[in-house]
Enzyme design. Structure first.
Site, PDB file in Angstrom:
ATOM      1  N   SER A 179       0.825  -1.222   0.000  1.00 46.69           N
ATOM      2  CA  SER A 179       0.000   0.000   0.000  1.00 46.69           C
ATOM      3  C   SER A 179       0.854   1.266   0.000  1.00 46.69           C
ATOM      4  O   SER A 179       0.418   2.311  -0.472  1.00 46.69           O
ATOM      5  CB  SER A 179      -0.899   0.001   1.240  1.00 46.69           C
ATOM      6  N   CYS A 181       3.925   1.380  -1.372  1.00 49.27           N
ATOM      7  CA  CYS A 181       5.026   1.060  -2.287  1.00 49.27           C
ATOM      8  C   CYS A 181       4.906   1.848  -3.591  1.00 49.27           C
ATOM      9  O   CYS A 181       3.829   1.934  -4.175  1.00 49.27           O
ATOM     10  CB  CYS A 181       4.941  -0.437  -2.571  1.00 49.27           C
ATOM     11  N   ARG A 275      20.216   9.555   4.754  1.00 50.36           N
ATOM     12  CA  ARG A 275      20.148  10.096   3.396  1.00 50.36           C
ATOM     13  C   ARG A 275      19.159   9.233   2.623  1.00 50.36           C
ATOM     14  O   ARG A 275      18.746   8.174   3.118  1.00 50.36           O
ATOM     15  CB  ARG A 275      21.516  10.037   2.713  1.00 50.36           C
ATOM     16  N   SER A 335     -19.288  -5.625  -6.482  1.00 46.04           N
ATOM     17  CA  SER A 335     -18.670  -6.307  -5.331  1.00 46.04           C
ATOM     18  C   SER A 335     -18.384  -5.370  -4.173  1.00 46.04           C
ATOM     19  O   SER A 335     -18.306  -5.805  -3.023  1.00 46.04           O
ATOM     20  CB  SER A 335     -17.357  -6.977  -5.758  1.00 46.04           C
TER      21      SER A 335
HETATM   22  P1  IMP Z   1       0.859  -3.568   2.750  1.00 47.44           P
HETATM   23  O1  IMP Z   1       0.391  -4.686   3.656  1.00 47.44           O
HETATM   24  O2  IMP Z   1       0.065  -3.487   1.480  1.00 47.44           O
HETATM   25  O3  IMP Z   1       0.920  -2.271   3.468  1.00 47.44           O
HETATM   26  O4  IMP Z   1       2.342  -3.955   2.273  1.00 47.44           O
HETATM   27  C1  IMP Z   1       3.393  -4.198   3.178  1.00 47.44           C
HETATM   28  C2  IMP Z   1       4.588  -4.715   2.418  1.00 47.44           C
HETATM   29  O5  IMP Z   1       5.099  -3.700   1.522  1.00 47.44           O
HETATM   30  C3  IMP Z   1       5.778  -5.069   3.274  1.00 47.44           C
HETATM   31  O6  IMP Z   1       5.643  -6.306   3.928  1.00 47.44           O
HETATM   32  C4  IMP Z   1       6.926  -5.046   2.272  1.00 47.44           C
HETATM   33  O7  IMP Z   1       7.019  -6.249   1.546  1.00 47.44           O
HETATM   34  C5  IMP Z   1       6.488  -3.943   1.310  1.00 47.44           C
HETATM   35  N1  IMP Z   1       7.203  -2.673   1.547  1.00 47.44           N
HETATM   36  C6  IMP Z   1       7.550  -2.087   2.718  1.00 47.44           C
HETATM   37  N2  IMP Z   1       8.130  -0.885   2.515  1.00 47.44           N
HETATM   38  C7  IMP Z   1       8.171  -0.713   1.185  1.00 47.44           C
HETATM   39  C8  IMP Z   1       8.662   0.343   0.350  1.00 47.44           C
HETATM   40  O8  IMP Z   1       9.110   1.402   0.779  1.00 47.44           O
HETATM   41  N3  IMP Z   1       8.569   0.135  -0.991  1.00 47.44           N
HETATM   42  C9  IMP Z   1       8.039  -1.008  -1.529  1.00 47.44           C
HETATM   43  N4  IMP Z   1       7.527  -1.998  -0.776  1.00 47.44           N
HETATM   44  C10 IMP Z   1       7.594  -1.844   0.562  1.00 47.44           C
END
Ligand code: IMP
Length: 343
Positions: A179, A181, A275, A335
């Site tokens: 989410s 990323c 950085r 949905s």
């Molecule tokens: P979410 O559950 O959709 O919020 O995704 C979480 C996952 O995003 C994490 O377990 C990582 O695999 C991935 N992730 C974490 N930080 C980053 C980032 O900065 N860029 C891309 N993927 C990330």
């Protein structure tokens, strides 16, 4: 360049599970217990992500109390991470922690191992990489089979099989779907997480598949298990809970918020290495949600209910019986809740 026909790749929203005949009279008949090599059984196969706004000691303890697992993030000093691991160990659960693949990774792994950590997660953005191969080899040589090695992330079957052959016990599957990323925007690379799970579940290697990134609802979790995931890893669904690291603060609208950020966001990179280089994530304020236990209980109810719609008493049965269908754009609109008017 040789380009085969461009393959279609599906996301969670593109599919639904066909409801099937069921003899399950109560959700309590559904057992979602799953085993992780060398770490025992987990009554709730959910893992909290090793991110600095998701998993430190409090989250890992809360995950364990509810039958899941938390992996302590690596964006701190070795001493701090070891301290957090020691806090978790008192609660008598599997203690899991993340490491990288460069600089101090052997020192970090050894200090964590000496403190009692028995699941080490090699936590890098592009897991199909020679450095990951090297790290797995070093860990295996150093700790033998006394440690569970989780590695990733990968998006393709070739990568999944390679990591398994290099010695990983479990593999995080999902690139670019998180989410927070922005990898796909920044680099043009990635595969929808649902598609990666489907593809990697065709592997004949005996390693656990951890679906990671882009999971927003219990419905997505059920689809991930049905497509072949043994566990799911969550970030955003657990963000903003009391047990997530960081202080809450009052927003302009008078509501309370916490920060949830990608580990490759500008903000996170600045705080862990002073950085920033390639920015592949964003930082957001999310509303304070309450205790993680409440979030997990709600997810668990949805998961159990999901299995009963397929007539499955456990995850292996779900995987054997599940039938996915494609849904169109109008199906997607139908949905989601679509009542008009005001709440
Ligand atoms: P979410 O559950 O959709 O919020 O995704 C979480 C996952 O995003 C994490 O377990 C990582 O695999 C991935 N992730 C974490 N930080 C980053 C980032 O900065 N860029 C891309 N993927 C990330």
């Amino acid at each position: 360049m040789f380009q085969e026909t461009i393959k279609e790749s599906l996301s969670f929203d593109d599919v639904l599970l066909r409801p099937q005949y069921s003899e399950i009279s109560s959700r309590s008949e559904v057992k979602i217990l799953q085993e992780l090599e060398g770490c025992g059984r987990f009554s709730l196969p959910i893992i909290s992500s090793p991110m600095d706004t998701i998993t430190e000691a409090s989250m890992a303890i809360a995950m364990s109390d509810h039958g899941g697992l938390g992996i302590i993030h690596r964006y701190n000093t070795i001493e701090k991470q070891v301290d957090m691991a020691m806090c978790v160990m008192q609660c008598q659960c599997t203690t899991a922690a993340a490491i990288g693949v460069s600089d101090d990774f052997v020192d970090r792994a050894t200090a964590l191992y000496d403190a009692g950590v028995r699941l080490l997660c090699i936590d890098v953005a592009h897991g199909h990489h020679s450095k990951v191969r090297y790290a797995i080899e070093v860990l295996r040589k150093t700790f033998g089979s006394s440690v569970h090695i989780m590695a990733g992330n990968v998006a393709t079957l070739e990568a999944f099989n390679d990591l398994a052959d290099w010695g990983a016990d479990s593999i995080r599957v999902g690139i670019g779907g998180g989410s927070i990323c922005s990898t796909r925007i920044q680099t043009g690379h990635g595969v929808p997480t649902f598609q990666s799970i489907l593809e990697c579940s065709n592997s004949n290697r005996d390693v656990a598949l951890i679906a990671d990134g882009g999971i927003r609802t219990s419905g997505d979790i059920v689809k991930a298990y049905a497509a072949g995931a043994d566990f799911v890893m969550l970030g955003s669904l657990l963000s903003g809970t009391i047990e997530s690291p960081g202080e809450s603060f009052l927003g302009e609208d008078g509501s309370k918020y916490k920060t949830y950020r990608g580990m490759a966001s500008k903000e996170a990179q600045r705080s862990w290495r002073g950085r920033f280089a390639s920015v592949e994530g964003v930082s957001h304020f999310v509303p304070l949600k309450g205790r993680v236990e409440e979030v997990l209980s709600e997810l668990e109810i949805g998961i159990r209910s999901g299995l009963s719609y397929t007539g499955a008493k456990n995850i292996p049965q779900l995987q054997a019986k599940a039938r996915f269908i494609r849904q169109t754009n109008s199906g997607q609109i139908e949905s989601s809740t679509h009542i008009r008017g005001r709440q």
